[in-house]
Design a protein around this motif. Structure first.
Motif, PDB file in Angstrom:
ATOM      1  N   GLU A 135       0.868  -1.425   0.072  1.00  0.00           N
ATOM      2  CA  GLU A 135       0.112   0.142  -0.045  1.00  0.00           C
ATOM      3  C   GLU A 135       0.830   1.114   0.043  1.00  0.00           C
ATOM      4  O   GLU A 135       0.627   2.168  -0.850  1.00  0.00           O
ATOM      5  N   GLY A 136       2.203   1.338   0.756  1.00  0.00           N
ATOM      6  CA  GLY A 136       2.777   2.468   0.834  1.00  0.00           C
ATOM      7  C   GLY A 136       3.719   2.567  -0.360  1.00  0.00           C
ATOM      8  O   GLY A 136       3.588   3.635  -0.960  1.00  0.00           O
ATOM      9  N   LEU A 137       4.137   1.536  -1.003  1.00  0.00           N
ATOM     10  CA  LEU A 137       4.674   1.676  -2.222  1.00  0.00           C
ATOM     11  C   LEU A 137       3.992   2.485  -3.423  1.00  0.00           C
ATOM     12  O   LEU A 137       4.249   3.008  -4.153  1.00  0.00           O
ATOM     13  N   LEU A 138       2.645   1.757  -3.293  1.00  0.00           N
ATOM     14  CA  LEU A 138       1.848   2.132  -4.538  1.00  0.00           C
ATOM     15  C   LEU A 138       1.153   3.576  -4.272  1.00  0.00           C
ATOM     16  O   LEU A 138       1.085   4.320  -5.394  1.00  0.00           O
ATOM     17  N   ALA A 139       0.947   4.051  -3.161  1.00  0.00           N
ATOM     18  CA  ALA A 139       0.444   5.382  -2.682  1.00  0.00           C
ATOM     19  C   ALA A 139       1.661   6.202  -3.115  1.00  0.00           C
ATOM     20  O   ALA A 139       1.532   7.507  -3.155  1.00  0.00           O
ATOM     21  N   ALA A 140       2.842   5.976  -2.329  1.00  0.00           N
ATOM     22  CA  ALA A 140       3.665   6.877  -2.065  1.00  0.00           C
ATOM     23  C   ALA A 140       5.022   6.519  -2.609  1.00  0.00           C
ATOM     24  O   ALA A 140       5.962   7.561  -2.825  1.00  0.00           O
ATOM     25  N   GLY A 141       5.224   5.375  -3.173  1.00  0.00           N
ATOM     26  CA  GLY A 141       6.429   5.058  -3.917  1.00  0.00           C
ATOM     27  C   GLY A 141       7.595   4.641  -2.992  1.00  0.00           C
ATOM     28  O   GLY A 141       8.776   4.357  -3.543  1.00  0.00           O
TER      29      GLY A 141
END
Length: 76
Positions: free
Chosen positions: A42-48
Motif C-alpha cells: 500500500e505504501g509503495l503504491l501510494a507514495a512510492g
C-alpha cells in the motif's frame, strides 16, 4: 544478508518509521506477515516508498517492484 524475493498482492501501506522512533515489537496480537506485506505494498503504491519488512530501511518502488536500499530485499 541475502536479498529475498517475496510475492505479494499489488493492492495494499506501510509508513516509514521515523528516525527517532523506537522499533516496534509484537505482543502476539500484532500484524500477520500477510497483513504487514499488504501494508508495505500500500505504501509503495501510494507514495512510492515504504519501510522494508525485513530491516525497516527505506524501500522504494522500482519498475513495479519494491527494492530495499538497506538490505537489498525485493518485493515482486
Amino acid at each position: 544478508m541475502t536479498p529475498s524475493t517475496i510475492a505479494a498482492p499489488l493492492e495494499q501501506d506501510f509508513a516509514l518509521r521515523e528516525e527517532h522512533e523506537e522499533p516496534r515489537h509484537s505482543d502476539g496480537s500484532g500484524l500477520t506477515l500477510g497483513l504487514k506485506l499488504d501494508s508495505v505494498w500500500e505504501g509503495l503504491l501510494a507514495a512510492g516508498a515504504a519501510g522494508c519488512p525485513v530491516c525497516s530501511a527505506r524501500m522504494e518502488r522500482v519498475a513495479g517492484a519494491g527494492q530495499c536500499a538497506g538490505c537489498g530485499s525485493s518485493l515482486t
